[in-house]
Design a protein around this motif. Structure first.
Motif, mmCIF file in Angstrom:
data_model
loop_
_atom_site.group_PDB
_atom_site.id
_atom_site.type_symbol
_atom_site.label_atom_id
_atom_site.label_comp_id
_atom_site.label_asym_id
_atom_site.label_seq_id
_atom_site.Cartn_x
_atom_site.Cartn_y
_atom_site.Cartn_z
ATOM 1 N N GLY A 245 8.510 7.662 -8.135
ATOM 2 C CA GLY A 245 7.075 7.837 -7.977
ATOM 3 C C GLY A 245 6.469 8.422 -9.246
ATOM 4 N N ALA A 246 7.233 9.280 -9.908
ATOM 5 C CA ALA A 246 6.750 9.901 -11.148
ATOM 6 C C ALA A 246 6.504 8.839 -12.221
ATOM 7 N N ALA A 247 7.367 7.815 -12.253
ATOM 8 C CA ALA A 247 7.169 6.720 -13.211
ATOM 9 C C ALA A 247 5.859 5.998 -12.895
ATOM 10 N N ILE B 295 -6.081 -4.831 -0.214
ATOM 11 C CA ILE B 295 -4.674 -4.393 -0.223
ATOM 12 C C ILE B 295 -3.996 -5.020 0.994
ATOM 13 N N ILE B 296 -2.892 -5.713 0.755
ATOM 14 C CA ILE B 296 -2.122 -6.249 1.892
ATOM 15 C C ILE B 296 -0.964 -5.298 2.167
ATOM 16 N N GLU B 297 -0.934 -4.741 3.364
ATOM 17 C CA GLU B 297 0.099 -3.752 3.728
ATOM 18 C C GLU B 297 0.277 -3.792 5.244
ATOM 19 N N PRO B 298 1.494 -4.055 5.743
ATOM 20 C CA PRO B 298 1.680 -4.154 7.191
ATOM 21 C C PRO B 298 1.789 -2.814 7.921
ATOM 22 N N SER B 299 2.207 -1.761 7.202
ATOM 23 C CA SER B 299 2.544 -0.517 7.888
ATOM 24 C C SER B 299 1.309 0.350 8.132
ATOM 25 N N THR B 300 1.250 0.999 9.308
ATOM 26 C CA THR B 300 0.132 1.910 9.584
ATOM 27 C C THR B 300 0.424 3.299 9.021
ATOM 28 N N GLY C 81 0.838 -1.210 0.000
ATOM 29 C CA GLY C 81 0.000 0.000 0.000
ATOM 30 C C GLY C 81 0.860 1.243 0.000
ATOM 31 N N GLY C 82 1.941 1.209 -0.784
ATOM 32 C CA GLY C 82 2.798 2.392 -0.950
ATOM 33 C C GLY C 82 2.289 3.217 -2.118
ATOM 34 N N THR C 83 3.193 3.937 -2.752
ATOM 35 C CA THR C 83 2.814 4.823 -3.862
ATOM 36 C C THR C 83 2.020 4.070 -4.934
ATOM 37 N N ALA C 84 2.566 2.940 -5.375
ATOM 38 C CA ALA C 84 1.966 2.225 -6.502
ATOM 39 C C ALA C 84 0.664 1.537 -6.101
ATOM 40 N N GLY C 85 0.665 0.855 -4.961
ATOM 41 C CA GLY C 85 -0.512 0.095 -4.542
ATOM 42 C C GLY C 85 -1.719 0.990 -4.326
ATOM 43 N N ARG D 298 -4.081 -5.958 7.183
ATOM 44 C CA ARG D 298 -2.840 -5.498 7.822
ATOM 45 C C ARG D 298 -1.951 -6.675 8.143
ATOM 46 N N ASP D 299 -1.163 -7.062 7.152
ATOM 47 C CA ASP D 299 -0.345 -8.262 7.249
ATOM 48 C C ASP D 299 0.748 -8.128 6.195
ATOM 49 N N SER D 300 1.707 -9.046 6.174
ATOM 50 C CA SER D 300 2.765 -9.021 5.155
ATOM 51 C C SER D 300 2.668 -10.262 4.294
ATOM 52 N N GLY E 192 18.557 10.111 -8.755
ATOM 53 C CA GLY E 192 19.120 11.451 -8.568
ATOM 54 C C GLY E 192 19.310 11.816 -7.108
ATOM 55 N N ALA E 193 18.578 11.135 -6.206
ATOM 56 C CA ALA E 193 18.573 11.540 -4.790
ATOM 57 C C ALA E 193 19.972 11.527 -4.135
ATOM 58 N N PRO E 194 20.855 10.568 -4.477
ATOM 59 C CA PRO E 194 22.182 10.569 -3.857
ATOM 60 C C PRO E 194 22.964 11.851 -4.127
ATOM 61 N N LEU F 214 4.039 -3.074 -10.954
ATOM 62 C CA LEU F 214 4.509 -1.715 -11.237
ATOM 63 C C LEU F 214 5.312 -1.201 -10.042
ATOM 64 N N GLY F 215 5.950 -0.066 -10.242
ATOM 65 C CA GLY F 215 6.715 0.541 -9.155
ATOM 66 C C GLY F 215 8.095 -0.076 -9.010
ATOM 67 N N ASP F 216 8.696 0.162 -7.849
ATOM 68 C CA ASP F 216 10.109 -0.172 -7.636
ATOM 69 C C ASP F 216 10.413 -1.669 -7.755
ATOM 70 N N GLN G 195 8.127 9.769 0.064
ATOM 71 C CA GLN G 195 9.587 9.703 0.180
ATOM 72 C C GLN G 195 10.336 10.812 -0.576
ATOM 73 N N PRO G 196 9.798 11.307 -1.720
ATOM 74 C CA PRO G 196 10.539 12.377 -2.404
ATOM 75 C C PRO G 196 10.820 13.594 -1.517
ATOM 76 N N LEU G 197 10.007 13.784 -0.474
ATOM 77 C CA LEU G 197 10.241 14.935 0.408
ATOM 78 C C LEU G 197 11.507 14.761 1.244
HETATM 79 P P1 FAD Z 1 6.790 2.071 -1.800
HETATM 80 O O1 FAD Z 1 6.074 3.369 -1.914
HETATM 81 O O2 FAD Z 1 8.080 2.040 -1.078
HETATM 82 O O3 FAD Z 1 5.754 1.049 -1.173
HETATM 83 C C1 FAD Z 1 6.006 -0.313 -0.962
HETATM 84 C C2 FAD Z 1 5.029 -0.781 0.098
HETATM 85 O O4 FAD Z 1 5.083 -2.200 0.209
HETATM 86 C C3 FAD Z 1 5.358 -0.209 1.474
HETATM 87 O O5 FAD Z 1 4.229 0.456 1.996
HETATM 88 C C4 FAD Z 1 5.745 -1.434 2.288
HETATM 89 O O6 FAD Z 1 5.363 -1.332 3.660
HETATM 90 C C5 FAD Z 1 4.979 -2.527 1.573
HETATM 91 N N1 FAD Z 1 5.560 -3.854 1.764
HETATM 92 C C6 FAD Z 1 6.869 -4.203 1.803
HETATM 93 N N2 FAD Z 1 6.997 -5.526 1.994
HETATM 94 C C7 FAD Z 1 5.749 -6.026 2.090
HETATM 95 C C8 FAD Z 1 5.215 -7.342 2.267
HETATM 96 N N3 FAD Z 1 6.013 -8.398 2.409
HETATM 97 N N4 FAD Z 1 3.871 -7.497 2.294
HETATM 98 C C9 FAD Z 1 3.034 -6.436 2.128
HETATM 99 N N5 FAD Z 1 3.494 -5.172 1.949
HETATM 100 C C10 FAD Z 1 4.825 -4.976 1.936
HETATM 101 N N6 FAD Z 1 10.433 9.632 -6.664
HETATM 102 C C11 FAD Z 1 10.084 10.656 -7.472
HETATM 103 O O7 FAD Z 1 9.224 10.485 -8.334
HETATM 104 N N7 FAD Z 1 10.668 11.892 -7.359
HETATM 105 C C12 FAD Z 1 11.599 12.148 -6.415
HETATM 106 O O8 FAD Z 1 12.088 13.273 -6.321
HETATM 107 C C13 FAD Z 1 11.982 11.095 -5.534
HETATM 108 N N8 FAD Z 1 12.908 11.310 -4.564
HETATM 109 C C14 FAD Z 1 13.176 10.313 -3.664
HETATM 110 C C15 FAD Z 1 14.065 10.583 -2.623
HETATM 111 C C16 FAD Z 1 14.338 9.628 -1.661
HETATM 112 C C17 FAD Z 1 15.312 9.926 -0.559
HETATM 113 C C18 FAD Z 1 13.677 8.359 -1.727
HETATM 114 C C19 FAD Z 1 13.927 7.322 -0.665
HETATM 115 C C20 FAD Z 1 12.801 8.084 -2.769
HETATM 116 C C21 FAD Z 1 12.547 9.046 -3.746
HETATM 117 N N9 FAD Z 1 11.671 8.805 -4.824
HETATM 118 C C22 FAD Z 1 11.355 9.824 -5.690
HETATM 119 C C23 FAD Z 1 11.237 7.421 -5.138
HETATM 120 C C24 FAD Z 1 9.805 7.097 -4.761
HETATM 121 O O9 FAD Z 1 9.551 7.429 -3.428
HETATM 122 C C25 FAD Z 1 9.587 5.595 -5.000
HETATM 123 O O10 FAD Z 1 9.986 5.270 -6.318
HETATM 124 C C26 FAD Z 1 8.125 5.187 -4.818
HETATM 125 O O11 FAD Z 1 7.666 5.511 -3.532
HETATM 126 C C27 FAD Z 1 7.974 3.691 -5.074
HETATM 127 O O12 FAD Z 1 6.656 3.285 -4.845
HETATM 128 P P2 FAD Z 1 6.315 1.741 -4.594
HETATM 129 O O13 FAD Z 1 4.851 1.686 -4.381
HETATM 130 O O14 FAD Z 1 6.946 0.913 -5.647
HETATM 131 O O15 FAD Z 1 7.089 1.429 -3.238
#
Ligand code: FAD
Length: 394
Positions: free
Chosen positions: A305-307, A33-38, A11-15, A75-77, A163-165, A293-295, A43-45
Motif C-alpha cells: 500500500g505504501a508503494a 469505479i467498478i468494484e463488486p465488494s461492499t 475500489g481497493g487501496t489503489a482505485g 457494483r459489478d466485476s 515482509g508480512a510472512p 498501479l498497485g498489486d 489489509q496492513p492491519l
Molecule cells: P486491493 O486493495 O486488494 O484492491 C483490489 C480491489 O479489486 C478489491 O477491492 C477487489 O474486490 C477488486 N476486484 C478484484 N477483482 C475484481 C474484478 N474482477 N472486477 C472489479 N473489481 C475487482 N502494505 C503496506 O504498505 N504495509 C504493510 O504493512 C502491509 N501489510 C500487509 C499485510 C497483509 C497480511 C496483507 C494481506 C497485505 C499487506 N499490505 C501491506 C499490502 C497492501 O494491503 C496491498 O499492497 C494493497 O492493499 C494493494 O492495493 P490494490 O488496490 O492493488 O489491491
C-alpha cells in the motif's frame, strides 16, 4: 450510462486513492469505479489482528463511505477486456467504454495451488493472515499453542507485502516468550526465496534478530502440500526438488499469489501475467490510454500500500497530462515500504526504491528496531490511510 471519461477497475487501496485525487484535480469529473465488494479492507492491519493487538473489524469499512463524491460506483466485476475497442465487459454482461482506463484489480490468492490448504485452513492449527475471514484464527492458534513445531511459510511467487510472512512469526515468538513457553517451541521459517529479505541493509538486522531469538531459517524450501489430518507439511527444495515432510503443531501459511486470471488471459498482460506497464510513467506501453498501479501492475518492486501512495500521484499527474495532450512528465522511482514488526512494540521501517537503495523518511537509522516506529504502524498509518490517503490528500 455506458461510457466514462475515466474508468477505474477495482475500489481497493489503489482505485480509491486515484479516484479521490482525481476528484480534487479535475475540473470536469466523469469517473466510474467498478468494484463488486461492499467492504474495503485496510489489509496492513491484519498482521496485528493475527497477533491479537486489534479486532479484525477495525480493518473494515463500507465501500460506499469511501467512493469520492461525484464518482459513479458500478457494483459489478470486470469479466473481460477489449482494449482495442476501449471497452470492458462485466460479469453481469454489461459493456462499458472509456477514454482512459485505470487498472487497480489487486493480486489473486491461489489457495488451491497447495493441495490440502483450503480444506485444512481454519482448523487443525492451520492459519493465514492473508484473508479477512481467517485472520482471527491466527490469534487463536497463537494463544492455544502449547509448544512443539510452529512453522511459518513464504512462497516462491510475488506476494503482497513481502515482509508480512515473517512479521507474524516475530509476533508469535514474542508471544510464546511472554507466555513462558518459548523453550518448548521450535519456530521455523520455511521460505522458497533464497534470502530472508531482498535489501541488504534491512536483511542484516533481520538475520541478527532471527539468530538472537533462536528462529530456524529454511531457505529455498517451497510449501507444496498440507496434510491437515496428520498435521504435516510437505516442502520441496526449489533447486534439487527433494521433498521432505515436517510435522507441525501450528502452521501459518502465506499462499502463492499471481495476477488476476482475467488480466493473465487478456492482451494487456506481460508474459508474466501482470498488466504490462512502463515502470516510470505507469502507462501501458501498447495501449496508451491505459494506466495501472498497485498489486496487479507488472512493476519490479515490492507490492505494498505504501508503494501505491507514491504511484497514485504519478498516475493522476500523467492522466491529466494525457487529457491535456501533453507529454507524461511524472515518474515513479519504485519506492516501496515495509514496516517489519519484530515483536510487540518493536519495528524496523524498510523503505527502498527500484535499485534497492534505502529511501528513508526519518532522520535516524530505520534498520534499528524502534518503539516509535511500532506506534507509527499501529496508530499513525491507519489514520493516515483512512483520513488522508483514501481522501486524496496524501
Ligand atoms: P486491493 O486493495 O486488494 O484492491 C483490489 C480491489 O479489486 C478489491 O477491492 C477487489 O474486490 C477488486 N476486484 C478484484 N477483482 C475484481 C474484478 N474482477 N472486477 C472489479 N473489481 C475487482 N502494505 C503496506 O504498505 N504495509 C504493510 O504493512 C502491509 N501489510 C500487509 C499485510 C497483509 C497480511 C496483507 C494481506 C497485505 C499487506 N499490505 C501491506 C499490502 C497492501 O494491503 C496491498 O499492497 C494493497 O492493499 C494493494 O492495493 P490494490 O488496490 O492493488 O489491491
Amino acid at each position: 450510462k455506458t461510457h466514462y471519461q475515466i474508468l477505474i477497475l477495482g475500489g481497493g487501496t489503489a482505485g480509491i486513492t486515484v479516484a479521490a485525487q482525481l476528484r480534487h484535480k479535475l475540473q470536469t469529473f466523469d469517473v466510474a469505479i467498478i468494484e463488486p465488494s461492499t467492504k474495503h479492507y485496510y489489509q496492513p492491519l491484519w498482521t496485528l489482528v493475527g497477533g491479537g493487538v486489534f479486532p479484525k473489524e477495525q480493518s473494515e469499512r463500507l465501500e460506499e463511505s469511501l467512493i469520492p463524491s461525484g464518482a459513479i460506483w458500478i457494483r459489478d466485476s470486470v469479466a473481460e477486456f477489449a482494449p482495442e475497442q476501449n471497452r470492458i465487459t462485466t460479469t453481469s454482461g454489461k459493456a462499458i467504454s472509456y477514454d482512459y482506463l485505470v487498472i487497480a484489480l489487486g493480486i489473486q490468492i491461489d489457495w488451491d495451488k497447495i493441495p490440502g490448504l483450503r480444506e485444512g485452513l481454519g482448523r487443525n492449527q492451520i492459519c493465514s493472515n492473508y484473508a479477512f475471514d481467517q485472520v482471527d484464527y491466527t490469534w487463536e492458534c497463537l494463544q492455544s499453542f502449547q509448544g512443539g513445531n510452529a512453522l511459518f511459510t513464504m512462497p516462491g511467487t510475488a506476494v503482497k507485502c513481502g515482509g508480512a510472512p515473517q512479521k507474524i512469526m516475530y509476533l508469535a515468538e514474542d508471544h510464546f516468550r511472554r507466555r513462558g513457553i518459548r523453550r518448548q517451541c521450535n519456530i521455523h521459517y520455511y521460505s522458497a526465496q533464497g534470502a530472508l529479505f531482498a535489501v541488504e541493509k534491512y536483511r542484516k538486522t533481520l538475520e541478527k534478530h532471527v539468530v538472537e531469538t533462536g528462529i530456524e531459517l529454511n531457505l529455498k524450501q517451497n510449501l507444496v502440500e498440507i496434510l491437515p489430518d496428520s498435521k504435516a507439511a510437505i516442502f520441496e527444495h526449489v533447486e534439487t526438488k527433494e521433498r521432505r515432510q515436517v510435522g507441525f503443531d501450528m502452521i501459518h501459511v502465506t499462499p502463492p499469489m499471481s495476477a488476476p486470471s482475467i488480466i493473465q488471459k487478456s492482451t494487456l498482460a506481460s508474459s508474466a501475467g501482470w498488466v504490462e506497464v512502463d515502470k516510470h510513467t505507469l502507462q501501458h506501453p501498447r495501449f496508451r490510454n491505459v494506466f495501472t498501479l498497485g498489486d496487479c501492475a507488472g512493476l519490479p518492486t515490492s507490492k505494498t500500500g505504501a508503494a501505491i501512495r507514491k504511484q497514485a500521484p504519478v498516475v493522476v499527474a500523467n492522466l491529466r497530462s494525457a487529457l491535456a495532450g501533453e507529454p507524461l512528465a511524472a515518474k515513479y522511482n519504485g519506492y516501496t515500504s515495509c514496516p517489519i514488526v519484530t515483536g510487540y512494540g518493536k519495528l524496523i521501517l524498510a523503505e527502498f526504491d527500484y535499485d534497492g537503495n534505502p529511501q528513508e523518511t526519518f532522520p535516524f537509522d530505520q534498520a534499528q528496531e524502534r518503539w516509535s516506529m511500532y506506534l507509527l504502524k499501529a496508530y499513525a498509518l491507519p489514520t493516515l490511510y483512512w483520513n488522508a490517503m483514501l481522501r486524496g490528500w496524501a
